[in-house]
Motif scaffolding. Structure first.
Motif, PDB file in Angstrom:
ATOM      1  N   THR A  34       6.957  -2.303  -8.167  1.00  0.00           N
ATOM      2  CA  THR A  34       7.552  -1.689  -7.090  1.00  0.00           C
ATOM      3  C   THR A  34       6.402   0.200  -6.886  1.00  0.00           C
ATOM      4  OG1 THR A  34       9.559  -2.569  -7.398  1.00  0.00           O
ATOM      5  CG2 THR A  34       8.999  -0.578  -5.925  1.00  0.00           C
ATOM      6  N   ARG A  35       6.876   0.549  -8.310  1.00  0.00           N
ATOM      7  CA  ARG A  35       5.750   1.714  -8.243  1.00  0.00           C
ATOM      8  C   ARG A  35       4.527   1.676  -7.948  1.00  0.00           C
ATOM      9  NH1 ARG A  35       7.794   4.113 -13.938  1.00  0.00           N
ATOM     10  NH2 ARG A  35      10.141   4.464 -13.223  1.00  0.00           N
ATOM     11  N   ASN A  36       3.871   0.589  -8.523  1.00  0.00           N
ATOM     12  CA  ASN A  36       2.117   0.558  -8.059  1.00  0.00           C
ATOM     13  C   ASN A  36       2.279   0.119  -6.558  1.00  0.00           C
ATOM     14  OD1 ASN A  36      -0.686  -0.650  -8.806  1.00  0.00           O
ATOM     15  ND2 ASN A  36       0.049  -2.213  -7.973  1.00  0.00           N
ATOM     16  N   ALA A  37       2.960  -0.441  -5.678  1.00  0.00           N
ATOM     17  CA  ALA A  37       2.852  -0.528  -4.619  1.00  0.00           C
ATOM     18  C   ALA A  37       3.084   0.737  -3.578  1.00  0.00           C
ATOM     19  CB  ALA A  37       3.717  -1.881  -3.760  1.00  0.00           C
ATOM     20  N   VAL A  38       3.445   1.390  -4.474  1.00  0.00           N
ATOM     21  CA  VAL A  38       4.339   2.595  -3.090  1.00  0.00           C
ATOM     22  C   VAL A  38       3.179   3.084  -3.428  1.00  0.00           C
ATOM     23  CG1 VAL A  38       6.066   4.248  -3.549  1.00  0.00           C
ATOM     24  CG2 VAL A  38       6.707   1.903  -3.423  1.00  0.00           C
ATOM     25  N   ILE A  39       2.703   3.803  -4.740  1.00  0.00           N
ATOM     26  CA  ILE A  39       1.852   4.371  -4.996  1.00  0.00           C
ATOM     27  C   ILE A  39       0.921   4.165  -4.061  1.00  0.00           C
ATOM     28  CG2 ILE A  39       0.567   6.057  -7.039  1.00  0.00           C
ATOM     29  CD1 ILE A  39       2.741   6.294  -8.666  1.00  0.00           C
ATOM     30  N   LEU A  40      -0.329   2.907  -4.479  1.00  0.00           N
ATOM     31  CA  LEU A  40      -1.393   2.333  -3.577  1.00  0.00           C
ATOM     32  C   LEU A  40      -0.824   2.533  -2.152  1.00  0.00           C
ATOM     33  CD1 LEU A  40      -4.141   1.369  -5.274  1.00  0.00           C
ATOM     34  CD2 LEU A  40      -1.407   1.740  -6.385  1.00  0.00           C
ATOM     35  N   GLY A  41      -0.038   2.302  -1.740  1.00  0.00           N
ATOM     36  CA  GLY A  41       0.053   2.688  -0.523  1.00  0.00           C
ATOM     37  C   GLY A  41      -0.230   3.889  -0.247  1.00  0.00           C
ATOM     38  N   ILE A  42       0.625   4.819  -0.571  1.00  0.00           N
ATOM     39  CA  ILE A  42       0.756   6.208   0.360  1.00  0.00           C
ATOM     40  C   ILE A  42      -0.435   6.496  -0.286  1.00  0.00           C
ATOM     41  CG2 ILE A  42       0.976   8.389  -0.783  1.00  0.00           C
ATOM     42  CD1 ILE A  42       4.161   7.416  -1.873  1.00  0.00           C
ATOM     43  N   LEU A  43      -1.485   6.534  -0.976  1.00  0.00           N
ATOM     44  CA  LEU A  43      -3.340   6.454  -1.310  1.00  0.00           C
ATOM     45  C   LEU A  43      -4.187   5.948  -0.296  1.00  0.00           C
ATOM     46  CD1 LEU A  43      -2.985   6.494  -5.199  1.00  0.00           C
ATOM     47  CD2 LEU A  43      -3.331   8.174  -3.708  1.00  0.00           C
ATOM     48  N   ILE A  44      -3.719   4.371  -0.047  1.00  0.00           N
ATOM     49  CA  ILE A  44      -3.889   4.358   0.934  1.00  0.00           C
ATOM     50  C   ILE A  44      -4.725   4.634   2.572  1.00  0.00           C
ATOM     51  CG2 ILE A  44      -4.569   1.584   2.303  1.00  0.00           C
ATOM     52  CD1 ILE A  44      -4.200   0.719  -0.743  1.00  0.00           C
ATOM     53  N   GLY A  45      -2.818   5.001   2.201  1.00  0.00           N
ATOM     54  CA  GLY A  45      -2.892   5.334   3.947  1.00  0.00           C
ATOM     55  C   GLY A  45      -2.919   7.023   3.868  1.00  0.00           C
ATOM     56  N   LEU A  46      -3.248   7.493   2.577  1.00  0.00           N
ATOM     57  CA  LEU A  46      -3.904   8.752   2.680  1.00  0.00           C
ATOM     58  C   LEU A  46      -5.373   8.801   3.482  1.00  0.00           C
ATOM     59  CD1 LEU A  46      -1.592  10.803   0.078  1.00  0.00           C
ATOM     60  CD2 LEU A  46      -1.666  11.453   2.226  1.00  0.00           C
ATOM     61  N   ALA A  47      -6.056   8.418   2.564  1.00  0.00           N
ATOM     62  CA  ALA A  47      -7.503   7.748   2.453  1.00  0.00           C
ATOM     63  C   ALA A  47      -7.608   7.203   4.240  1.00  0.00           C
ATOM     64  CB  ALA A  47      -8.094   6.626   1.704  1.00  0.00           C
ATOM     65  N   ALA A  48      -7.326   6.859   4.785  1.00  0.00           N
ATOM     66  CA  ALA A  48      -7.156   6.170   6.414  1.00  0.00           C
ATOM     67  C   ALA A  48      -6.758   7.174   6.986  1.00  0.00           C
ATOM     68  CB  ALA A  48      -5.576   4.774   6.699  1.00  0.00           C
ATOM     69  N   LEU A  49      -5.762   7.953   7.033  1.00  0.00           N
ATOM     70  CA  LEU A  49      -5.573   9.558   7.929  1.00  0.00           C
ATOM     71  C   LEU A  49      -6.868  10.089   7.902  1.00  0.00           C
ATOM     72  CD1 LEU A  49      -1.594   9.794   7.492  1.00  0.00           C
ATOM     73  CD2 LEU A  49      -3.033   9.045   9.554  1.00  0.00           C
ATOM     74  N   PHE A  50      -7.051  10.580   7.087  1.00  0.00           N
ATOM     75  CA  PHE A  50      -8.547  11.248   6.928  1.00  0.00           C
ATOM     76  C   PHE A  50      -9.293  10.643   7.531  1.00  0.00           C
ATOM     77  CE2 PHE A  50      -6.491  13.197   2.907  1.00  0.00           C
ATOM     78  CZ  PHE A  50      -6.072  14.617   3.431  1.00  0.00           C
ATOM     79  N   ALA A  51      -9.497   9.287   7.570  1.00  0.00           N
ATOM     80  CA  ALA A  51     -10.919   8.685   7.773  1.00  0.00           C
ATOM     81  C   ALA A  51     -10.562   8.188   9.406  1.00  0.00           C
ATOM     82  CB  ALA A  51     -10.750   6.989   7.437  1.00  0.00           C
ATOM     83  N   LEU A  52      -9.065   9.071  10.101  1.00  0.00           N
ATOM     84  CA  LEU A  52      -8.941   8.847  11.330  1.00  0.00           C
ATOM     85  C   LEU A  52      -9.531   9.906  12.176  1.00  0.00           C
ATOM     86  CD1 LEU A  52      -5.832   7.131  11.557  1.00  0.00           C
ATOM     87  CD2 LEU A  52      -7.626   5.811  12.377  1.00  0.00           C
ATOM     88  N   PHE A  53      -9.369  11.527  11.154  1.00  0.00           N
ATOM     89  CA  PHE A  53      -9.870  12.842  11.875  1.00  0.00           C
ATOM     90  C   PHE A  53     -11.382  13.178  11.800  1.00  0.00           C
ATOM     91  CE2 PHE A  53      -4.722  12.710  11.288  1.00  0.00           C
ATOM     92  CZ  PHE A  53      -5.273  12.675  13.033  1.00  0.00           C
ATOM     93  N   ARG A  54     -12.069  12.290  10.350  1.00  0.00           N
ATOM     94  CA  ARG A  54     -12.979  13.066   9.483  1.00  0.00           C
ATOM     95  C   ARG A  54     -13.284  11.625   9.108  1.00  0.00           C
ATOM     96  NH1 ARG A  54     -15.922  18.179   7.443  1.00  0.00           N
ATOM     97  NH2 ARG A  54     -17.458  17.512   7.754  1.00  0.00           N
ATOM     98  N   VAL A  55     -14.888  11.010  10.019  1.00  0.00           N
ATOM     99  CA  VAL A  55     -15.004  10.054   8.636  1.00  0.00           C
ATOM    100  C   VAL A  55     -16.146  10.283   7.847  1.00  0.00           C
ATOM    101  CG1 VAL A  55     -16.347   8.058   8.449  1.00  0.00           C
ATOM    102  CG2 VAL A  55     -15.115   8.368  10.821  1.00  0.00           C
ATOM    103  N   MET A  56     -15.993  10.257   6.487  1.00  0.00           N
ATOM    104  CA  MET A  56     -17.111  10.446   5.458  1.00  0.00           C
ATOM    105  C   MET A  56     -16.410   9.784   4.124  1.00  0.00           C
ATOM    106  SD  MET A  56     -15.786  14.996   5.077  1.00  0.00           S
ATOM    107  CE  MET A  56     -17.239  15.061   3.919  1.00  0.00           C
TER     108      MET A  56
END
Length: 118
Positions: A34-56
């Motif tokens: 559960t911790r693994n899923a939640v932490i990784l989900g947050i990190l994956i989501g944040l990286a994807a959100l950043f990429a939506l606004f500025r691709v790097m």
């Protein structure tokens, strides 16, 4: 605002799925997956959100690494015997890593080593 990579919204959805998956798939009583899923989900989501606004490139490489971690985490963290949690991590990990590599490989601004035939 236009989205440069169609892969980024999909990775955002996969990140959100990882956050809710322990409850949706009924393995939330197990702390480690559960911790693994939640932490990784947050990190994956944040990286994807950043990429939506500025691709790097770092966002895509970050999601690639997070995807690889999801794939191997059931064995490294000791929950490979929980088939639902293990399958979820591996399948989503493969998808996240593949989408990130696809974006990296096809975008000449951040990598672009592979271009589909035209």
């Amino acid at each position: 605002m236009s989205i440069k990579h169609w892969q980024d919204p999909l990775n955002l959805i996969l990140g959100i799925w990882m956050i809710i998956s322990p409850w949706a798939l009924k393995y939330s009583a197990e702390q480690t997956p559960t911790r693994n899923a939640v932490i990784l989900g947050i990190l994956i989501g944040l990286a994807a959100l950043f990429a939506l606004f500025r691709v790097m490139a770092w966002e895509e490489w970050g999601n690639f690494i997070l995807g690889i971690w999801l794939i191997i985490s059931p064995w490294l963290l000791g929950f490979s015997n929980l088939s639902t949690a293990m399958s979820n991590a591996v399948i989503i990990g493969i998808a996240v890593a593949a989408l990130a590599l696809w974006a990296l490989g096809t975008d000449k601004d951040i990598g672009g080593w592979w271009s589909p035939a035209t």
